[in-house]
Scaffold this motif. Sequence first.
Motif, PDB file in Angstrom:
ATOM      1  N   ALA A   1     -10.773 -28.188   0.172  1.00  8.23           N
ATOM      2  CA  ALA A   1     -12.011 -28.457  -0.554  1.00  8.23           C
ATOM      3  C   ALA A   1     -11.784 -29.463  -1.670  1.00  8.23           C
ATOM      4  O   ALA A   1     -12.726 -29.976  -2.234  1.00  8.23           O
ATOM      5  N   TYR A   2     -10.519 -29.747  -1.983  1.00  7.27           N
ATOM      6  CA  TYR A   2     -10.196 -30.639  -3.088  1.00  7.27           C
ATOM      7  C   TYR A   2      -9.457 -31.850  -2.518  1.00  7.27           C
ATOM      8  O   TYR A   2      -8.259 -31.806  -2.291  1.00  7.27           O
ATOM      9  N   THR A   3     -10.205 -32.916  -2.261  1.00  9.06           N
ATOM     10  CA  THR A   3      -9.609 -34.067  -1.586  1.00  9.06           C
ATOM     11  C   THR A   3      -9.821 -35.362  -2.364  1.00  9.06           C
ATOM     12  O   THR A   3      -9.489 -36.424  -1.867  1.00  9.06           O
ATOM     13  N   ALA A   4     -10.400 -35.291  -3.559  1.00  8.85           N
ATOM     14  CA  ALA A   4     -10.700 -36.510  -4.297  1.00  8.85           C
ATOM     15  C   ALA A   4      -9.423 -37.262  -4.652  1.00  8.85           C
ATOM     16  O   ALA A   4      -9.330 -38.474  -4.462  1.00  8.85           O
ATOM     17  N   HIS A   5      -8.425 -36.545  -5.161  1.00 11.19           N
ATOM     18  CA  HIS A   5      -7.176 -37.176  -5.560  1.00 11.19           C
ATOM     19  C   HIS A   5      -6.147 -36.068  -5.718  1.00 11.19           C
ATOM     20  O   HIS A   5      -6.445 -35.018  -6.266  1.00 11.19           O
ATOM     21  N   PRO A   6      -4.910 -36.277  -5.251  1.00 11.78           N
ATOM     22  CA  PRO A   6      -3.897 -35.217  -5.346  1.00 11.78           C
ATOM     23  C   PRO A   6      -3.723 -34.674  -6.750  1.00 11.78           C
ATOM     24  O   PRO A   6      -3.484 -33.490  -6.946  1.00 11.78           O
ATOM     25  N   ALA A   7      -3.860 -35.542  -7.759  1.00 13.77           N
ATOM     26  CA  ALA A   7      -3.645 -35.096  -9.133  1.00 13.77           C
ATOM     27  C   ALA A   7      -4.713 -34.116  -9.586  1.00 13.77           C
ATOM     28  O   ALA A   7      -4.526 -33.380 -10.544  1.00 13.77           O
ATOM     29  N   ALA A   8      -5.865 -34.125  -8.883  1.00 20.71           N
ATOM     30  CA  ALA A   8      -6.962 -33.249  -9.277  1.00 20.71           C
ATOM     31  C   ALA A   8      -6.903 -31.901  -8.580  1.00 20.71           C
ATOM     32  O   ALA A   8      -7.743 -31.044  -8.825  1.00 20.71           O
ATOM     33  N   ARG A   9      -5.920 -31.705  -7.717  1.00 19.64           N
ATOM     34  CA  ARG A   9      -5.849 -30.437  -6.984  1.00 19.64           C
ATOM     35  C   ARG A   9      -5.460 -29.301  -7.922  1.00 19.64           C
ATOM     36  O   ARG A   9      -4.513 -29.421  -8.696  1.00 19.64           O
ATOM     37  N   PRO A  10      -6.168 -28.180  -7.857  1.00 19.96           N
ATOM     38  CA  PRO A  10      -5.829 -27.039  -8.712  1.00 19.96           C
ATOM     39  C   PRO A  10      -4.424 -26.522  -8.432  1.00 19.96           C
ATOM     40  O   PRO A  10      -3.992 -26.461  -7.274  1.00 19.96           O
ATOM     41  N   HIS A  11      -3.733 -26.125  -9.483  1.00 21.12           N
ATOM     42  CA  HIS A  11      -2.389 -25.566  -9.359  1.00 21.12           C
ATOM     43  C   HIS A  11      -2.483 -24.038  -9.349  1.00 21.12           C
ATOM     44  O   HIS A  11      -2.978 -23.434 -10.304  1.00 21.12           O
ATOM     45  N   ILE A  12      -2.006 -23.435  -8.279  1.00 25.87           N
ATOM     46  CA  ILE A  12      -2.061 -21.990  -8.101  1.00 25.87           C
ATOM     47  C   ILE A  12      -0.646 -21.432  -8.184  1.00 25.87           C
ATOM     48  O   ILE A  12       0.246 -21.872  -7.456  1.00 25.87           O
ATOM     49  N   LEU A  13      -0.451 -20.468  -9.078  1.00 22.02           N
ATOM     50  CA  LEU A  13       0.856 -19.832  -9.223  1.00 22.02           C
ATOM     51  C   LEU A  13       0.869 -18.520  -8.458  1.00 22.02           C
ATOM     52  O   LEU A  13       0.064 -17.622  -8.727  1.00 22.02           O
ATOM     53  N   LEU A  14       1.779 -18.394  -7.515  1.00 20.34           N
ATOM     54  CA  LEU A  14       1.966 -17.177  -6.733  1.00 20.34           C
ATOM     55  C   LEU A  14       3.176 -16.427  -7.282  1.00 20.34           C
ATOM     56  O   LEU A  14       4.285 -16.969  -7.337  1.00 20.34           O
ATOM     57  N   VAL A  15       2.965 -15.177  -7.689  1.00 19.08           N
ATOM     58  CA  VAL A  15       4.063 -14.328  -8.166  1.00 19.08           C
ATOM     59  C   VAL A  15       4.274 -13.247  -7.111  1.00 19.08           C
ATOM     60  O   VAL A  15       3.543 -12.264  -7.051  1.00 19.08           O
ATOM     61  N   GLU A  16       5.277 -13.456  -6.268  1.00 16.63           N
ATOM     62  CA  GLU A  16       5.531 -12.602  -5.096  1.00 16.63           C
ATOM     63  C   GLU A  16       7.021 -12.615  -4.791  1.00 16.63           C
ATOM     64  O   GLU A  16       7.620 -13.678  -4.647  1.00 16.63           O
ATOM     65  N   ASP A  17       7.645 -11.421  -4.689  1.00 20.09           N
ATOM     66  CA  ASP A  17       9.093 -11.374  -4.519  1.00 20.09           C
ATOM     67  C   ASP A  17       9.538 -11.359  -3.060  1.00 20.09           C
ATOM     68  O   ASP A  17      10.725 -11.552  -2.783  1.00 20.09           O
ATOM     69  N   ASP A  18       8.628 -11.141  -2.110  1.00 24.57           N
ATOM     70  CA  ASP A  18       8.991 -11.140  -0.695  1.00 24.57           C
ATOM     71  C   ASP A  18       9.021 -12.583  -0.192  1.00 24.57           C
ATOM     72  O   ASP A  18       7.975 -13.247  -0.157  1.00 24.57           O
ATOM     73  N   PRO A  19      10.206 -13.110   0.225  1.00 23.45           N
ATOM     74  CA  PRO A  19      10.318 -14.513   0.623  1.00 23.45           C
ATOM     75  C   PRO A  19       9.393 -14.895   1.776  1.00 23.45           C
ATOM     76  O   PRO A  19       8.795 -15.979   1.773  1.00 23.45           O
ATOM     77  N   GLU A  20       9.244 -14.011   2.763  1.00 22.50           N
ATOM     78  CA  GLU A  20       8.401 -14.338   3.911  1.00 22.50           C
ATOM     79  C   GLU A  20       6.932 -14.414   3.510  1.00 22.50           C
ATOM     80  O   GLU A  20       6.220 -15.348   3.883  1.00 22.50           O
ATOM     81  N   ILE A  21       6.482 -13.427   2.746  1.00 17.74           N
ATOM     82  CA  ILE A  21       5.094 -13.439   2.287  1.00 17.74           C
ATOM     83  C   ILE A  21       4.842 -14.642   1.388  1.00 17.74           C
ATOM     84  O   ILE A  21       3.819 -15.322   1.495  1.00 17.74           O
ATOM     85  N   SER A  22       5.797 -14.926   0.505  1.00 15.58           N
ATOM     86  CA  SER A  22       5.669 -16.064  -0.390  1.00 15.58           C
ATOM     87  C   SER A  22       5.544 -17.361   0.393  1.00 15.58           C
ATOM     88  O   SER A  22       4.701 -18.209   0.082  1.00 15.58           O
ATOM     89  N   ARG A  23       6.374 -17.502   1.435  1.00 16.72           N
ATOM     90  CA  ARG A  23       6.322 -18.733   2.242  1.00 16.72           C
ATOM     91  C   ARG A  23       4.980 -18.855   2.952  1.00 16.72           C
ATOM     92  O   ARG A  23       4.375 -19.933   2.971  1.00 16.72           O
ATOM     93  N   MET A  24       4.494 -17.753   3.543  1.00 16.10           N
ATOM     94  CA  MET A  24       3.227 -17.805   4.257  1.00 16.10           C
ATOM     95  C   MET A  24       2.070 -18.147   3.325  1.00 16.10           C
ATOM     96  O   MET A  24       1.217 -18.979   3.640  1.00 16.10           O
ATOM     97  N   LEU A  25       2.055 -17.492   2.147  1.00 17.49           N
ATOM     98  CA  LEU A  25       0.978 -17.756   1.203  1.00 17.49           C
ATOM     99  C   LEU A  25       1.044 -19.182   0.663  1.00 17.49           C
ATOM    100  O   LEU A  25       0.024 -19.847   0.501  1.00 17.49           O
ATOM    101  N   THR A  26       2.261 -19.651   0.386  1.00 19.52           N
ATOM    102  CA  THR A  26       2.419 -21.019  -0.099  1.00 19.52           C
ATOM    103  C   THR A  26       1.909 -22.020   0.917  1.00 19.52           C
ATOM    104  O   THR A  26       1.220 -22.990   0.573  1.00 19.52           O
ATOM    105  N   ASP A  27       2.226 -21.788   2.197  1.00 14.56           N
ATOM    106  CA  ASP A  27       1.746 -22.674   3.256  1.00 14.56           C
ATOM    107  C   ASP A  27       0.220 -22.666   3.337  1.00 14.56           C
ATOM    108  O   ASP A  27      -0.423 -23.715   3.445  1.00 14.56           O
ATOM    109  N   VAL A  28      -0.366 -21.471   3.290  1.00 16.23           N
ATOM    110  CA  VAL A  28      -1.829 -21.351   3.369  1.00 16.23           C
ATOM    111  C   VAL A  28      -2.495 -22.084   2.205  1.00 16.23           C
ATOM    112  O   VAL A  28      -3.457 -22.840   2.393  1.00 16.23           O
ATOM    113  N   LEU A  29      -1.980 -21.868   1.001  1.00 18.90           N
ATOM    114  CA  LEU A  29      -2.569 -22.505  -0.173  1.00 18.90           C
ATOM    115  C   LEU A  29      -2.412 -24.026  -0.122  1.00 18.90           C
ATOM    116  O   LEU A  29      -3.355 -24.768  -0.427  1.00 18.90           O
ATOM    117  N   SER A  30      -1.239 -24.486   0.281  1.00 22.87           N
ATOM    118  CA  SER A  30      -0.998 -25.929   0.351  1.00 22.87           C
ATOM    119  C   SER A  30      -1.900 -26.586   1.387  1.00 22.87           C
ATOM    120  O   SER A  30      -2.495 -27.639   1.144  1.00 22.87           O
TER     121      SER A  30
END
Length: 255
Positions: A13-42
């Motif tokens: 939904a945010y395609t105007a410019h990469p610098a304008a993309r919201p930064h989302i911080l994920l605090v998650e200790d499970d590496p697999e879940i963290s990777r999946m969520l990071t991929d989805v958000l990115s």
Amino acid sequence: MSIFECGEVVPPAYTAHPAARPHILLVEDDPEISRMLTDVLSESGFVALSVGSAVEMDALLARETVDLVVLDVMLPGEDGLSICRRLRAASAIPIIIVTARGEDVDRIVGLEIGADDYVAKPFNSRELVARIRALLRRALDGRETARLRARQLAFAGWRINPTTRQLQDPEGVRIAMTSVEFDLLLAFCRNPGRVLSRERLLELVHGGLAGPIERSIDVHVSRIRQKIEVDPRDPMLIKTVRLGGYLFTPDVEET
């Protein structure tokens, strides 16, 4: 089992410019879940930052500015609820709690200590992204509304400032509020003497996106009453209307 019920990725939904993309911080200790969520958000158009503990989170926040925090409850060391409470005491940054616990009491505890929203595992990735966007949109709309409607509002000796997003009691003392609480009180102040249903309040403060159960609005109203009512058990400023919703009773003036 995957934490996702559906792996579908929401189009960015945010395609105007990469610098304008919201930064989302994920605090998650499970590496697999963290990777999946990071991929989805990115892939959904966000800049995804990931840490596995409170210590790592504090170090990242010392050098980075983020727009929203997705916070797992079960973490090593300091748990997610404690982190949420600490973050909320220091800022109004939007917080979504993610937990494997599905009981209403756990959701309510998270909301009561300052979380803006709650998602239970397993969850649909589309739902998480939608909730993130709803919270970010509300924060952006709140800033724009504050710019356009910069005058303070006064009721029963209280003052609420849309520009600075501050609430002051009749003695001039600033009262700490979460972003949802502030937006909800502001909605009441802009609609005095009108019965507002829970559905309407969700439109005003959640972008129309209901929580796991709609009555999460009641939790936030209760927290506001604890802060502005003389007797929260017998509220005079925010009245409950049976089968209707809520009524903000005092006169409101622009100052």
